[in-house]
Design an enzyme around this catalytic site. Structure first.
Site, PDB file in Angstrom:
ATOM      1  N   LYS A  37      -6.408  16.212  44.482  1.00 47.72           N
ATOM      2  CA  LYS A  37      -6.095  15.056  45.270  1.00 47.72           C
ATOM      3  C   LYS A  37      -4.627  14.912  45.554  1.00 47.72           C
ATOM      4  O   LYS A  37      -4.293  14.249  46.660  1.00 47.72           O
ATOM      5  CB  LYS A  37      -6.468  13.838  44.210  1.00 47.72           C
ATOM      6  CG  LYS A  37      -7.721  13.815  43.748  1.00 47.72           C
ATOM      7  CD  LYS A  37      -8.592  12.770  44.721  1.00 47.72           C
ATOM      8  CE  LYS A  37      -9.946  12.650  44.314  1.00 47.72           C
ATOM      9  NZ  LYS A  37     -10.793  11.657  45.138  1.00 47.72           N
ATOM     10  N   ASN A  62      -7.594  16.054  34.071  1.00 50.95           N
ATOM     11  CA  ASN A  62      -7.156  14.686  33.523  1.00 50.95           C
ATOM     12  C   ASN A  62      -8.187  14.285  32.550  1.00 50.95           C
ATOM     13  O   ASN A  62      -9.051  13.628  33.170  1.00 50.95           O
ATOM     14  CB  ASN A  62      -6.461  13.997  34.538  1.00 50.95           C
ATOM     15  CG  ASN A  62      -5.194  14.260  35.522  1.00 50.95           C
ATOM     16  OD1 ASN A  62      -4.533  15.001  34.611  1.00 50.95           O
ATOM     17  ND2 ASN A  62      -5.134  14.483  36.718  1.00 50.95           N
ATOM     18  N   ALA A 115     -25.265  10.033  39.331  1.00 48.36           N
ATOM     19  CA  ALA A 115     -24.232   9.621  40.224  1.00 48.36           C
ATOM     20  C   ALA A 115     -24.924  10.224  41.640  1.00 48.36           C
ATOM     21  O   ALA A 115     -23.957  10.723  42.354  1.00 48.36           O
ATOM     22  CB  ALA A 115     -22.930   9.635  40.150  1.00 48.36           C
ATOM     23  N   SER A 120     -10.046   5.471  40.950  1.00 49.04           N
ATOM     24  CA  SER A 120     -10.553   5.471  39.377  1.00 49.04           C
ATOM     25  C   SER A 120      -9.313   6.655  38.605  1.00 49.04           C
ATOM     26  O   SER A 120      -9.484   6.661  37.343  1.00 49.04           O
ATOM     27  CB  SER A 120     -12.078   5.831  39.074  1.00 49.04           C
ATOM     28  OG  SER A 120     -12.043   7.394  39.413  1.00 49.04           O
ATOM     29  N   ASP A 144     -18.730  35.153  49.781  1.00 46.38           N
ATOM     30  CA  ASP A 144     -19.949  34.869  50.312  1.00 46.38           C
ATOM     31  C   ASP A 144     -20.057  33.491  50.277  1.00 46.38           C
ATOM     32  O   ASP A 144     -20.823  32.803  51.171  1.00 46.38           O
ATOM     33  CB  ASP A 144     -21.065  35.575  49.666  1.00 46.38           C
ATOM     34  CG  ASP A 144     -21.022  36.907  49.455  1.00 46.38           C
ATOM     35  OD1 ASP A 144     -20.992  37.435  50.696  1.00 46.38           O
ATOM     36  OD2 ASP A 144     -20.812  37.569  48.430  1.00 46.38           O
ATOM     37  N   GLY A 146     -16.814  12.830  48.536  1.00 42.03           N
ATOM     38  CA  GLY A 146     -16.921  13.931  49.345  1.00 42.03           C
ATOM     39  C   GLY A 146     -15.768  14.152  50.258  1.00 42.03           C
ATOM     40  O   GLY A 146     -16.101  15.197  51.357  1.00 42.03           O
ATOM     41  N   SER A 174     -11.644  21.243  40.139  1.00 42.55           N
ATOM     42  CA  SER A 174     -10.866  20.039  40.820  1.00 42.55           C
ATOM     43  C   SER A 174      -9.718  19.452  40.136  1.00 42.55           C
ATOM     44  O   SER A 174      -8.940  18.967  40.873  1.00 42.55           O
ATOM     45  CB  SER A 174     -11.933  19.115  41.312  1.00 42.55           C
ATOM     46  OG  SER A 174     -12.843  18.744  40.272  1.00 42.55           O
TER      47      SER A 174
END
Lengths: 316, 316
Positions: A55, A308, A210, A80, A174, A183, A305
């Site tokens: 982020k 934390n 979710a 969040s 690939d 997203g 990603s």
């Protein structure tokens, strides 16, 4: 602020813009995990990024794209956790103020991360309406610029730089697996694959608890998840119009995984890669593990990603 | 097998020899930890090395330095864990057999790592005599070549490549901190600093509960620890003649730290670097934290030695 879907030049410019501030994160490999999947895996470690998550890329690109007079009134967002830290970091680096509306049940490690970076925290109820109202008040009061966590083309262009970097280091992939919440990362990954990859196919992993993106992907319009109940606290939000449009254009498929599968994937990554990831981060690898038969002998990038997580709360 | 203290050319050759098999591990940074220490820190992540520890370097260099006819009879060692995995990996890569004598109380994750690599495991009582007797039997029975975990110049030259790599990436270091158990990594670090560094000073961290090296460093002869009681299970052994001689020549000082200080350092690394390290690996950073007043504004390399830990047994 960019008003169109990021083009190749926008993502190249974003990467140049944020490079002085971000980490070129390492790509890790594991013989054991390769054998387990019957494929060659390349883990792009955005958990080792500034603020412990990809982020930082999108938040910094959006803040750095603002005109100086707008930036001087401060920036704000609701999140969040990881995007909140990204905006707080951007404000600190660019000498302006950050206002962060956070659901009061956000993980403590993410709350502390935001506080530590000197941002002003406003807590709200854990639902989208409360988050949006919180931000509205901030904008009225301070004139701060709102930077949405994902429904923002500059943010998307920033997130796209993670897979751009990965494909520059590993030119013969690939496919790439990424997680999907709102997203931003997935649409950025799709765009980068399209612009910079040699026929790189993009897949997403989503928590069963979710599962809005897979529904939206099928119906081609924004859907809500049938229910929200997952350990992957970073992937609870719905897609937005901007991210859905790009995802429909650039992503091959979305796979859902259970919390049990997420935790099994998380444990494998802890044991084999020796890195700390948060549960949301294990989702794309869990998706690959579940569907590995379809990916034999492929070269696969996996975007990890973020890292934390309150370790004391994880059960090994 | 090398019979003299590794020279500059020996370490360069070792690096060339093992490069095809090892990971060039990343160097991680943290603004928070820099501020906390008042210095610039460069963490060399050997926990992200093959088999999860720097030991892959020394084990591979020693095995690759053997004549083919010796190698064909297999290699053997005694080790509480990471060196065992290194020898097992070397045997697997070089198509020979590995025999590993392991104390029966070695961490499960290290035992499993050795098994998985196809080595033959022989358990013994957790003391040096039992370990050495176990190895003697193996040599008599199979004619396998013994590769000592640290009292071996080829092993030392291999371990030296970790700090060589670090100094190549970060050319302006003032000092390097490494842990000390048997002294293979520390003596290798000392040699690399001497040969490849620009006045780089080497310091060591040692657990209070296995504090033999500091005594040997002061008396200039091999001493035993006054008592053994520490969470740092990889640092229990005494120095050897070979490692002590090099350490006396190349190391500035050794600092001891308590288990409490080790765990605090470990937690900081988990939280801030998002990587998994074993307790032994936190020792040099704990040593720096304890003595940070003496290292203000320095550029400091820290060798993170390994990440093989049963996470379920750690309390956060």
């Amino acid at each position: 602020m960019n008003q169109h879907i990021p083009q190749q030049t926008d993502i190249v410019a974003a990467h140049q813009r944020i490079k002085p501030y971000i980490v070129k994160t390492p790509v890790l490999r594991s013989d054991f995990l390769d054998e387990l999947c019957g494929a060659e895996l390349f883990f792009k470690c955005e958990n080792l990024q500034k603020i412990g998550a990809f982020k930082a890329r999108g938040g910094l690109n959006a803040a750095l794209s603002l005109p100086k007079e707008k930036l001087s009134k401060g920036i704000c967002t609701h999140s969040s956790g990881n995007h909140a830290q990204a905006i707080a970091l951007a404000a600190k680096l660019l000498n302006t103020k950050a206002y962060i509306v956070m659901p009061k049940n956000a993980p403590e490690i993410k709350i502390n991360g935001v506080k530590e970076l000197g941002a002003e925290l406003i807590f709200c109820e854990p639902n989208l309406e409360a988050r949006e109202n919180g931000v509205k008040e901030i904008i009225e009061k301070y004139g701060a610029e709102f930077i949405h966590p994902f429904d923002n083309y500059d943010v998307i262009a920033g997130q796209a730089t993670a897979s751009k970097e990965l494909m520059e280091e590993q030119v013969d992939l690939d496919c790439i697996f990424a997680p999907v919440g709102g997203g931003g990362l997935l649409s950025g990954t799709g765009l980068s694959a399209k612009y910079f990859g040699k026929k790189v196919q993009v897949y997403a992993g989503e928590p069963e608890g979710a599962a809005d993106a897979i529904l939206s992907f099928k119906s081609k319009k924004i859907e809500k998840a049938p229910y929200i109940n997952t350990i992957a606290d970073g992937l609870l939000t719905n897609l937005s119009d901007k991210t859905l449009e790009i995802i429909l254009d650039t992503v091959i498929d979305i796979f859902t995984v259970s919390d049990e599968e997420i935790l099994a994937a998380l444990k494998l990554i802890y044991d084999r890669l020796k890195i700390i990831i948060e549960p949301s981060c294990a989702v794309p690898f869990a998706a690959l593990l579940k569907n590995k038969a379809a990916f034999q002998n492929k070269k696969i990038g996996i975007i990890l990603s973020g890292g934390n997580v309150d370790l004391a709360k994880l059960k090994f």
